[in-house]
Write an enzyme that holds these catalytic residues in place. Structure first.
Site, PDB file in Angstrom:
ATOM      1  N   GLU A 181      43.423  40.662  34.616  1.00 18.97           N
ATOM      2  CA  GLU A 181      42.440  41.378  33.795  1.00 18.97           C
ATOM      3  C   GLU A 181      42.098  42.715  34.428  1.00 18.97           C
ATOM      4  O   GLU A 181      42.020  42.840  35.656  1.00 18.97           O
ATOM      5  CB  GLU A 181      41.181  40.503  33.659  1.00 18.97           C
ATOM      6  CG  GLU A 181      40.196  41.029  32.631  1.00 18.97           C
ATOM      7  CD  GLU A 181      39.008  40.096  32.452  1.00 18.97           C
ATOM      8  OE1 GLU A 181      38.264  40.269  31.475  1.00 18.97           O
ATOM      9  OE2 GLU A 181      38.832  39.197  33.304  1.00 18.97           O
ATOM     10  N   PHE A 182      41.933  43.730  33.571  1.00 21.16           N
ATOM     11  CA  PHE A 182      41.622  45.099  34.005  1.00 21.16           C
ATOM     12  C   PHE A 182      42.716  45.658  34.927  1.00 21.16           C
ATOM     13  O   PHE A 182      42.456  46.475  35.808  1.00 21.16           O
ATOM     14  CB  PHE A 182      40.254  45.170  34.693  1.00 21.16           C
ATOM     15  CG  PHE A 182      39.134  44.618  33.853  1.00 21.16           C
ATOM     16  CD1 PHE A 182      38.831  45.178  32.616  1.00 21.16           C
ATOM     17  CD2 PHE A 182      38.402  43.524  34.286  1.00 21.16           C
ATOM     18  CE1 PHE A 182      37.799  44.666  31.834  1.00 21.16           C
ATOM     19  CE2 PHE A 182      37.368  43.003  33.498  1.00 21.16           C
ATOM     20  CZ  PHE A 182      37.073  43.581  32.264  1.00 21.16           C
ATOM     21  N   ARG A 183      43.963  45.180  34.740  1.00 18.75           N
ATOM     22  CA  ARG A 183      45.127  45.630  35.489  1.00 18.75           C
ATOM     23  C   ARG A 183      45.024  45.293  36.979  1.00 18.75           C
ATOM     24  O   ARG A 183      45.682  45.913  37.820  1.00 18.75           O
ATOM     25  CB  ARG A 183      45.393  47.127  35.284  1.00 18.75           C
ATOM     26  CG  ARG A 183      45.573  47.487  33.805  1.00 18.75           C
ATOM     27  CD  ARG A 183      46.153  48.873  33.606  1.00 18.75           C
ATOM     28  NE  ARG A 183      47.507  48.962  34.140  1.00 18.75           N
ATOM     29  CZ  ARG A 183      48.600  48.538  33.503  1.00 18.75           C
ATOM     30  NH1 ARG A 183      48.507  47.949  32.328  1.00 18.75           N
ATOM     31  NH2 ARG A 183      49.795  48.697  34.056  1.00 18.75           N
ATOM     32  N   LEU A 184      44.205  44.304  37.309  1.00 21.18           N
ATOM     33  CA  LEU A 184      44.126  43.814  38.687  1.00 21.18           C
ATOM     34  C   LEU A 184      45.148  42.683  38.844  1.00 21.18           C
ATOM     35  O   LEU A 184      44.811  41.506  38.982  1.00 21.18           O
ATOM     36  CB  LEU A 184      42.701  43.351  39.004  1.00 21.18           C
ATOM     37  CG  LEU A 184      41.646  44.450  38.944  1.00 21.18           C
ATOM     38  CD1 LEU A 184      40.260  43.879  39.199  1.00 21.18           C
ATOM     39  CD2 LEU A 184      41.961  45.552  39.949  1.00 21.18           C
ATOM     40  N   HIS A 185      46.416  43.074  38.811  1.00 16.11           N
ATOM     41  CA  HIS A 185      47.502  42.109  38.798  1.00 16.11           C
ATOM     42  C   HIS A 185      47.665  41.428  40.157  1.00 16.11           C
ATOM     43  O   HIS A 185      47.229  41.934  41.190  1.00 16.11           O
ATOM     44  CB  HIS A 185      48.817  42.810  38.438  1.00 16.11           C
ATOM     45  CG  HIS A 185      48.728  43.736  37.288  1.00 16.11           C
ATOM     46  ND1 HIS A 185      48.224  43.356  36.061  1.00 16.11           N
ATOM     47  CD2 HIS A 185      49.074  45.049  37.157  1.00 16.11           C
ATOM     48  CE1 HIS A 185      48.267  44.379  35.219  1.00 16.11           C
ATOM     49  NE2 HIS A 185      48.769  45.422  35.864  1.00 16.11           N
TER      50      HIS A 185
END
Length: 204
Positions: A181-185
């Site tokens: 989520e939110f590009r916090l891969h």
């Protein structure tokens, strides 16, 4: 326990990346909509210019990742010249990706014969009919070749062409990516160290 998770650092670092890939691949074979074995293959030509295309993963074990092709195709010639390649499998439905880099070796004749014999007869005919990557004057020329070969091998086995075989990418690096989520891969890169692997978590 979720065998596909990348959340617990110590658990992931202790895993064999080939085992982790098998878990991810099994999940993709069950849940990915189309062609879970589809992967981009990156090579480089004689001028150092990168080249990329889609191929199909046909085998995977602790030795590496295997695909098959015409060795006289552009990708075949580039791999034979440099013996290095990179792969990327992206499963959009699962929001996961695996990247592989390494040296390339040729599979044995026995392995190539076994896989070629397992293909549908039409695919075996196609492998003999196609001068892959070379200029073709018309579709009709290809279709004529196919009809001629169908007649020649109507009552017998289609032999594997001598220029058709498999490559095995022997990984020096395997990176796992899972969407967050939110590009916090979540990203882990495994690097070959001797007979084992060193694993590090990467920033997204």
């Amino acid at each position: 326990m979720d065998k596909t998770a990348l959340t617990d650092d110590e658990t992931v670092r202790q895993r064999d990346p080939n085992e982790l890939f098998r878990d991810w691949m099994a999940d993709a074979e069950t849940n990915e909509i189309n062609d879970p074995g589809a992967m981009s293959l990156a090579t480089v030509d004689g001028d150092g210019l990168p080249d990329v295309r889609m191929v199909l993963l046909k085998e995977h074990d602790d030795r590496g990742f295997v695909f098959y092709t015409n060795f006289e195709s552009r990708k075949g010639q580039e791999i034979l010249a440099h013996r290095k390649a990179a792969l990327c499998l992206h499963w959009k439905s699962l929001r996961r990706q695996v990247r592989v880099r390494g040296e390339v070796e040729i599979v044995t004749d026995a392995e190539a014969d076994r896989y070629f014999a397992s293909r549908p007869k039409g695919s075996r005919i196609g492998a003999r009919a196609s001068d892959q990557s070379r200029p073709l004057d018309s579709r009709a020329t290809l279709e004529t070749r196919v009809r001629d070969l169908e007649a020649r091998y109507a009552d017998g086995e289609v032999p594997r062409p001598p220029n058709w075989s498999g490559f095995r990418v022997v990984p020096s690096e395997i990176e796992f990516w899972r969407d967050g989520e939110f590009r916090l891969h979540d990203r882990f890169r495994f690097t070959r160290v001797g007979q084992g692997w060193d694993a590090v978590r990467l920033y997204p």
